[in-house]
Design an enzyme around this catalytic site. Structure first.
Site, mmCIF file in Angstrom:
data_model
loop_
_atom_site.group_PDB
_atom_site.id
_atom_site.type_symbol
_atom_site.label_atom_id
_atom_site.label_comp_id
_atom_site.label_asym_id
_atom_site.label_seq_id
_atom_site.Cartn_x
_atom_site.Cartn_y
_atom_site.Cartn_z
ATOM 1 N N ASP A 48 -1.322 69.128 -27.271
ATOM 2 C CA ASP A 48 -0.788 67.820 -26.647
ATOM 3 C C ASP A 48 -0.577 68.238 -25.139
ATOM 4 O OD1 ASP A 48 -1.221 66.332 -28.475
ATOM 5 O OD2 ASP A 48 0.697 66.067 -29.450
ATOM 6 N N GLU A 127 -31.743 88.962 -64.270
ATOM 7 C CA GLU A 127 -30.818 89.284 -63.381
ATOM 8 C C GLU A 127 -29.863 87.811 -63.130
ATOM 9 O OE1 GLU A 127 -33.518 90.003 -60.343
ATOM 10 O OE2 GLU A 127 -32.350 88.929 -58.781
ATOM 11 N N LYS A 129 -28.246 84.782 -61.857
ATOM 12 C CA LYS A 129 -28.468 83.674 -60.666
ATOM 13 C C LYS A 129 -27.247 83.477 -59.812
ATOM 14 C CE LYS A 129 -31.194 79.649 -59.432
ATOM 15 N NZ LYS A 129 -30.108 78.855 -58.654
ATOM 16 N N ASP A 131 -24.400 82.140 -57.748
ATOM 17 C CA ASP A 131 -24.444 80.693 -57.138
ATOM 18 C C ASP A 131 -23.777 80.538 -55.663
ATOM 19 O OD1 ASP A 131 -24.357 77.898 -57.331
ATOM 20 O OD2 ASP A 131 -22.797 77.566 -58.534
ATOM 21 N N ARG A 150 -31.737 79.548 -45.691
ATOM 22 C CA ARG A 150 -33.023 79.120 -45.984
ATOM 23 C C ARG A 150 -33.648 77.888 -45.411
ATOM 24 N NH1 ARG A 150 -34.246 77.309 -52.203
ATOM 25 N NH2 ARG A 150 -33.393 75.506 -51.876
ATOM 26 N N TYR A 237 -31.642 90.541 -53.414
ATOM 27 C CA TYR A 237 -32.744 90.324 -54.723
ATOM 28 C C TYR A 237 -34.081 90.241 -54.284
ATOM 29 C CZ TYR A 237 -31.467 85.437 -53.810
ATOM 30 O OH TYR A 237 -31.321 84.122 -53.123
ATOM 31 N N LYS A 325 -31.198 78.168 -66.687
ATOM 32 C CA LYS A 325 -29.765 77.709 -66.368
ATOM 33 C C LYS A 325 -28.750 78.087 -67.456
ATOM 34 C CE LYS A 325 -29.899 76.478 -62.135
ATOM 35 N NZ LYS A 325 -30.053 75.054 -61.810
ATOM 36 N N CYS A 430 -30.490 41.328 -56.600
ATOM 37 C CA CYS A 430 -30.073 42.378 -55.751
ATOM 38 C C CYS A 430 -28.605 42.105 -55.216
ATOM 39 C CB CYS A 430 -30.901 42.548 -54.543
ATOM 40 S SG CYS A 430 -30.321 43.974 -53.471
ATOM 41 N N CYS A 433 -28.711 41.662 -51.205
ATOM 42 C CA CYS A 433 -29.293 40.458 -50.620
ATOM 43 C C CYS A 433 -29.643 39.317 -51.496
ATOM 44 C CB CYS A 433 -30.594 41.064 -50.075
ATOM 45 S SG CYS A 433 -31.900 41.505 -51.038
ATOM 46 N N CYS A 448 -35.026 45.494 -56.319
ATOM 47 C CA CYS A 448 -34.901 44.406 -55.266
ATOM 48 C C CYS A 448 -36.079 44.169 -54.620
ATOM 49 C CB CYS A 448 -33.962 44.967 -54.220
ATOM 50 S SG CYS A 448 -33.881 43.659 -52.850
ATOM 51 N N CYS A 454 -33.725 43.178 -47.232
ATOM 52 C CA CYS A 454 -32.648 43.587 -47.981
ATOM 53 C C CYS A 454 -32.030 44.591 -46.953
ATOM 54 C CB CYS A 454 -32.851 44.331 -49.005
ATOM 55 S SG CYS A 454 -31.603 44.728 -50.233
HETATM 56 S S1 IVH Z 1 -35.082 84.948 -56.390
HETATM 57 C C1 IVH Z 1 -39.073 83.407 -54.539
HETATM 58 N N1 IVH Z 1 -33.155 85.685 -57.465
HETATM 59 O O1 IVH Z 1 -31.529 80.524 -56.270
HETATM 60 C C2 IVH Z 1 -37.949 83.415 -55.196
HETATM 61 N N2 IVH Z 1 -32.891 83.574 -56.204
HETATM 62 O O2 IVH Z 1 -32.817 77.898 -57.245
HETATM 63 C C3 IVH Z 1 -36.729 83.790 -54.440
HETATM 64 N N3 IVH Z 1 -30.630 82.726 -56.227
HETATM 65 O O3 IVH Z 1 -33.066 79.828 -53.170
HETATM 66 C C4 IVH Z 1 -35.434 83.565 -55.090
HETATM 67 N N4 IVH Z 1 -29.594 84.263 -57.423
HETATM 68 O O4 IVH Z 1 -30.800 81.145 -53.234
HETATM 69 C C5 IVH Z 1 -33.590 84.606 -56.865
HETATM 70 N N5 IVH Z 1 -31.315 86.605 -58.464
HETATM 71 C C6 IVH Z 1 -31.615 85.660 -57.759
HETATM 72 C C7 IVH Z 1 -30.982 84.594 -57.162
HETATM 73 C C8 IVH Z 1 -31.556 83.596 -56.342
HETATM 74 C C9 IVH Z 1 -29.549 83.062 -56.800
HETATM 75 C C10 IVH Z 1 -30.875 81.242 -55.474
HETATM 76 C C11 IVH Z 1 -31.651 81.490 -54.355
HETATM 77 C C12 IVH Z 1 -32.695 80.550 -54.376
HETATM 78 C C13 IVH Z 1 -32.239 79.548 -55.620
HETATM 79 C C14 IVH Z 1 -33.432 78.950 -56.096
#
Ligand code: IVH
Length: 707
Positions: A48, A127, A129, A131, A150, A237, A325, A430, A433, A448, A454
């Protein structure tokens, strides 16, 4: 030099100018830290004080007031954003499997594509995945030259300065290929996440919902110093562009990355077939809680890189990998209300308003209820789901979320149903609208019928129009669109391009509106002008036609090349049917559902008129056609028949399409080429009768060699 405590009255003009510049910088930095980064650097009182001093100097020297005077800005300028980076090789996502059987069929389809039998050896890596968010690091001659997110897969954000702040990201590589793009996941550990949130809360900043958001928010900072203060990590990876191969196998390539100094995940294993993959999945699942960072599944990748190359990609995912998953996370809570939202295509979507509940670490207060059948306890065929239990307002419901997807109401506890609870009466008009909401035979969704009349549909269409994969107009997001729509300034996409003409004169009208200054108004008009020249696929996607997502839009753009050719083809498919219709659905990836939706959208008068008004403002760029250059089969219609020995049928088809050919199942007068393996029967004789060129498999390889 003047001192900032000098009375304003004592300043010379030169000193005043200098100090205004300094204050503008200080206040700008403070605004960014506070508004955009949630990380204030100075106290409110100090802020301020600086602002007051700026105003006093301006009052004394009105002529020196800067064009970007802090007196005229509210909050931080909208994030300038990062420079865009076009990925040399697209960054893809992964297909998913959830059940054991799906994993088995993934393996089967890979084998089928490669022409391998059930007993042929086929190894996969498995391996965790991670997050987090993916990042691509480009090294040239061993030096890190670029880091990019990405983004939409084709174009990401340049976050090089930030990536340099991550300890796990080597600045230099020894003994690496001359050009190498290393890809992997940026993430934040649980401990670092907890620390960060504690710090944020202590300084009154916003806390993050989960480590993934914290990692994304920390990497996507315009000020790398903020990224430095946030402990991010990186697992490698995968890779993008390479000047020479890393290895012959996925596992070999990962070892190579490790040797180059990258962190790779220690839970990576080589598995022979689904049984071993599943065993490793279970092992990882058991360790999940004690890893110290979030993972949401296991990724399997075909180990042999030559196989990976042959398998190639679908539009956004590789055929050689999939993500298994973990099951979703659950919680129970009270359903407070059911609201109906009207979407861009008029779909009435029921939304559950919930008593807030934590599901897997995230507070959830809204969830989807899908559609009216789902609420009533039946599926699209009328068969009962949840044992036929319906969902009523006031019910005790189970909420679940898996990864990033919208939470869902999965189940209901009838023992806890309140007395007098009534079945939910799904609206037949709807709510926005009042038009009839119609459910067509075979459609699970009630829609709708108001079209652009709308307001909800019109606004959602506009929001879609300005969204990232569509027109992506900086400074014109969902919030601004709502504002402009409700004031009647923008009713349809074409209006965006006449906004400056209508309200920008002297910038008066827009500038006088809340939240808009001269600079931001000018910036908006510039951003709009910039988008008058636009890629065909963006225009097609931007129209918000049902079933025409980004992938489909890209296919259409590639197939037709220009806007005029595209429109002519859609019109012809409607007016002439027959061959014109076949041409549309003959595009690989376009089926009757998409084609019908396209044709009927373009046939609706109001909608068509709105599209025509829009394109008048645009200079639509021609799309890159499939690789026709140097392709001996571009534009040709090819039929494969008989037993192929050097490739599978699916592979042959994908290959031919990559080279711009159309692959058909039957021989006709329109067939240009028949590739016949041993055992070819009637197709070959028909081709001969029609005088179609016939090649054997070796002849086919000779033909396309080098293409
Ligand atoms: S391989 C062409 N390996 O998951 C394939 N992706 O749902 C390239 N991710 O965009 C991805 N762990 O951001 C790969 N061990 C892993 C991963 C992985 C996480 C993510 C990555 C990708 C997304 C796809």
């Amino acid at each position: 030099m003047a001192h900032e405590t000098d009375p304003v009255g004592d300043l010379t003009e030169a000193q005043a100018r200098e100090e205004l510049a300094r204050l503008a910088d200080l206040l700008d930095a403070a605004n960014i830290a506070y508004h955009r980064d949630d990380a204030p650097k100075i106290s409110d009182a100090e802020y301020d004080r600086l602002k007051r001093r700026n105003a006093e100097i301006e009052a004394r020297f009105p002529a020196l007031k800067r064009a970007d005077s802090p007196s005229d800005t509210v909050g931080a300028a909208p994030a300038e954003g990062f420079a865009k980076v076009r990925h040399e090789i697209r960054m893809l996502s992964l297909s998913n499997v959830f059940e054991e059987e799906e994993l088995v069929s993934f393996d089967q389809s890979v084998r089928r594509y490669l022409g391998l039998g059930a007993d042929d050896p086929l190894a996969y890596t498995a391996e965790p995945k991670i997050d987090g968010l993916s990042l691509s690091l480009r090294y040239e001659k061993g030096a890190l030259v670029q880091a990019a997110t990405r983004g939409d897969g084709a174009v990401g954000e340049n976050v090089t300065a930030n990536a340099r702040m991550i300890d796990d990201v080597p600045q230099r590589l020894n003994g690496a290929p001359e050009v190498i793009e290393v890809r992997g996941e940026v993430y934040m550990s649980h401990a670092d996440f907890a620390d960060l949130n504690a710090r944020q809360t202590a300084r009154g900043g916003k806390s993050f919902a989960n480590p993934r958001n914290a990692a994304a928010g920390s990497l996507r900072q315009l000020d790398p110093e903020i990224t430095r203060a946030r402990p991010l990590r990186f697992f490698a990876y995968s890779w993008g562009a390479l000047s020479e191969p890393l290895a012959e196998t996925q596992s070999g390539a990962i070892k190579r990355l490790e040797a180059l100094g990258f962190q790779t995940n220690p839970l990576t294993a080589l598995c022979n077939g689904p049984d071993e993959m599943l065993a490793h999945y279970r092992r990882i699942e058991e360790q999940r809680a004690t890893l110290g960072y979030d993972i949401d599944g296991v990724v399997y990748k075909v180990d042999d890189l030559e196989y990976q190359r042959r398998l190639g990609f679908r539009s956004t995912t590789p055929r050689w990998a999939t993500a298994h998953k973990f099951p979703a996370e659950l919680a129970w809570t009270r359903l407070e209300a059911i609201d109906i939202q009207v979407g861009r295509t008029g779909a009435l979507s029921p939304v559950a308003r919930l008593s807030p509940v934590t599901v897997g670490g995230v507070v959830v207060s809204n969830a989807t209820l899908h559609n009216e059948d789902y609420i009533a306890g039946r599926d699209a065929t009328g068969a009962p789901i949840r044992g036929g239990k319906d969902i009523r307002v006031g019910d005790w419901v189970q909420v679940y979320r898996a990864g990033d997807v919208i939470p869902k109401v999965a189940d209901v506890d009838l023992d806890k149903r309140l007395e007098g609870a009534e079945p939910f009466d799904f609206p037949k008009t709807c709510p926005e609208c009042g038009s009839d909401a119609i459910r067509e035979a075979g459609d699970a969704v009630r829609r709708c019928s108001g079209g652009l009349v709308c307001p909800a549909q019109a606004v959602e269409k506009l929001k879609h129009f300005v969204s990232r994969a569509a027109f992506d107009i900086e400074g014109l997001g969902a919030k601004q669109v709502e504002q402009f729509y409700s004031d009647g300034w923008i009713k349809e996409p074409a209006d965006i391009f006449t906004l400056a003409q209508r309200y920008g004169a002297g910038m008066q009208q827009l500038k006088n509106r809340e939240g808009w200054g001269e600079k931001s108004a000018q910036k908006l008009f510039d951003a709009i002008d910039e988008r008058r020249v636009i890629a065909l696929e963006r225009v097609i996607f931007s129209l918000g036609i049902r079933h025409v997502g980004e992938g489909v839009a890209r296919l259409l753009a590639r197939a037709y090349g220009s806007w005029d050719a595209f429109v002519a083809a859609v019109d012809a498919a409607r007016d002439q049917g027959g061959e014109a219709w076949d041409g549309l659905i003959g595009i690989d990836g376009i089926g009757t559902v998409v084609a019908t939706s396209l044709v009927s959208s373009f046939a609706q008068e109001a909608e068509r008129a709105s599209i025509d008004r829009l394109v008048r403002h645009l200079d639509i760029q021609e799309a890159e056609r499939p690789r026709t250059e140097g392709s001996p089969v571009a534009g040709k219609t090819i039929v494969f028949t008989g037993t192929l020995e050097r490739m599978t049928r699916a592979e042959a088809k994908a290959w031919a399409e990559r080279l711009g050919a159309k692959v058909s199942g039957s021989v006709s007068a329109r067939t240009d080429l028949l590739v016949a393996g041993p055992g070819a029967g009637s197709k070959e004789s028909k081709a001969r009768d029609l005088g179609v060129e016939i090649l054997d498999e070796d002849g086919w390889f000779d033909l396309i060699e080098g293409a």
